[in-house]
Design an enzyme around this catalytic site. Structure first.
Site, short mmCIF file in Angstrom:
data_model
loop_
_atom_site.label_atom_id
_atom_site.label_comp_id
_atom_site.label_asym_id
_atom_site.label_seq_id
_atom_site.Cartn_x
_atom_site.Cartn_y
_atom_site.Cartn_z
N GLU A 140 -6.68 62.00 -1.77
CA GLU A 140 -5.93 60.92 -1.12
C GLU A 140 -5.11 61.37 0.10
OE1 GLU A 140 -3.66 58.95 -4.21
OE2 GLU A 140 -5.45 58.60 -5.40
N GLU A 196 -13.37 57.61 -10.54
CA GLU A 196 -12.27 57.02 -11.32
C GLU A 196 -12.53 55.53 -11.55
OE1 GLU A 196 -8.41 57.91 -9.57
OE2 GLU A 196 -9.04 59.92 -8.99
O1 9MR Z 1 -3.95 57.49 -14.29
C1 9MR Z 1 -2.89 58.27 -13.75
C2 9MR Z 1 -1.55 57.79 -14.31
O2 9MR Z 1 -1.48 58.11 -15.70
C3 9MR Z 1 -0.42 58.45 -13.56
O3 9MR Z 1 0.81 57.87 -13.99
C4 9MR Z 1 -0.61 58.24 -12.08
C5 9MR Z 1 0.52 58.87 -11.30
O4 9MR Z 1 0.26 59.02 -9.97
O5 9MR Z 1 -1.85 58.78 -11.67
C6 9MR Z 1 -2.91 58.11 -12.25
O6 9MR Z 1 -4.16 58.62 -11.77
C7 9MR Z 1 -4.40 58.45 -10.39
C8 9MR Z 1 -5.31 59.59 -9.95
O7 9MR Z 1 -4.69 60.81 -10.27
C9 9MR Z 1 -5.62 59.52 -8.48
N1 9MR Z 1 -6.18 58.24 -8.11
C10 9MR Z 1 -5.43 57.07 -8.57
C11 9MR Z 1 -5.18 57.15 -10.07
C12 9MR Z 1 -4.51 55.88 -10.57
O8 9MR Z 1 -3.23 55.74 -10.03
#
Ligand code: 9MR
Length: 262
Positions: free
Chosen positions: A89, A196
């Site tokens: 990102e 994802e």
């Molecule tokens: O699913 C993840 C969630 O449990 C966390 O709180 C969050 C914090 O940033 O990150 C989520 O995963 C993310 C992933 O690492 C990167 N792409 C977006 C995902 C959803 O927010």
């Protein structure tokens, strides 16, 4: 299998030079004992980044901290992780440019290239991926920004093997140009993966379209859903996954199975 949070910087290196691989190892061991391939998520990301990194303003310090984090983490998981989201990102929404904090601000445009070069030295066997969201629509500025970066990397021999399209979709599923996007990136000489996947409301049509887009592109080498049960999802209220809160298969599960060819 991808660790949802356990291999992120705030867990792995909560203070400078102190590495904590315990939570990530639990996932890695579980995957290994079930014969599952493991994706590494993620080495360089602006989020879930500990405050001690965010507050570094000296370029030499941040460069050495970033490279050490990549090197130590990849060395620990060498042979266990087949593909790493080296940088996650890094592009700003609605833009062809990198998002500012903190790596871009302090290190400038070259930080992504440096991260990939460091990653290749740390583990010569793992696939090195750039991963992002909202890059599925071929006409989006962010998609074009990432595409230009990958084309530039390939033309100059900067090591990059794959691009991950996160696939966090609204109820309409993937944009109609998604397959075009996947094949255009693949034509640059990288693998592409859906990393994802989740879709608001888990519509069968949206899931079918996402799986078909990947199946129709020979260099699309993986589809990962972002969670198993709806209740464990980061967007639980949207019930976006293939299994409900009781672990029952939803209609989207059967749609995916059938799109995969049964
Ligand atoms: O699913 C993840 C969630 O449990 C966390 O709180 C969050 C914090 O940033 O990150 C989520 O995963 C993310 C992933 O690492 C990167 N792409 C977006 C995902 C959803 O927010």
């Amino acid at each position: 299998v991808t660790a949802e949070n356990e291999m992120k910087w705030d867990t792995v290196e909560p203070s400078r030079g102190n590495f904590n691989f315990g939570p990530g190892d639990q996932i890695a061991n579980q995957a290994a004992s079930h014969g599952q391939k493991l994706r590494g998520h993620t080495l360089v990301w602006h989020s879930q980044l500990p405050g001690w990194v965010q507050s570094i303003s000296d370029a030499n310090t941040l460069r050495s901290v970033m490279n050490n984090h990549i090197t130590q983490t990849m060395a620990h998981y060498r042979g266990k992780v087949y593909a790493w989201d080296v940088v996650n990102e890094a592009f700003a929404d609605g833009s062809t440019q990198h998002r500012p904090p903190v790596f871009q601000n302090v290190l400038g445009n070259g930080f992504i290239e440096e991260a990939f070069r460091t990653a290749r030295s740390a583990d010569g066997s793992a696939k090195l991926c750039y991963n992002d969201y909202n890059i599925e629509d071929w006409n989006a500025a962010k998609t074009q920004g990432v595409y230009s970066m990958v084309r530039d990397f390939k033309s100059r021999g900067v090591p990059i093997d794959c691009v991950g399209f996160q696939g966090h979709f609204g109820s309409g599923g993937p944009p109609s140009s998604f397959q075009t996007t996947l094949s255009n990136f693949a034509a640059l000489g990288v693998d592409v993966q859906i990393t994802e996947l989740d879709i608001a409301g888990a519509p069968t049509t949206g899931y079918t379209n996402a799986v078909r887009a990947c199946m129709n592109v020979s260099r699309c080498t993986g589809i990962t859903v972002w969670g198993v049960r709806d209740t464990d999802s980061w967007r639980a209220s949207s019930t976006p996954l293939l299994f409900d809160g009781n672990g029952n298969k939803k209609p989207a599960y059967f749609a995916v199975l059938s799109a995969l060819g049964g």
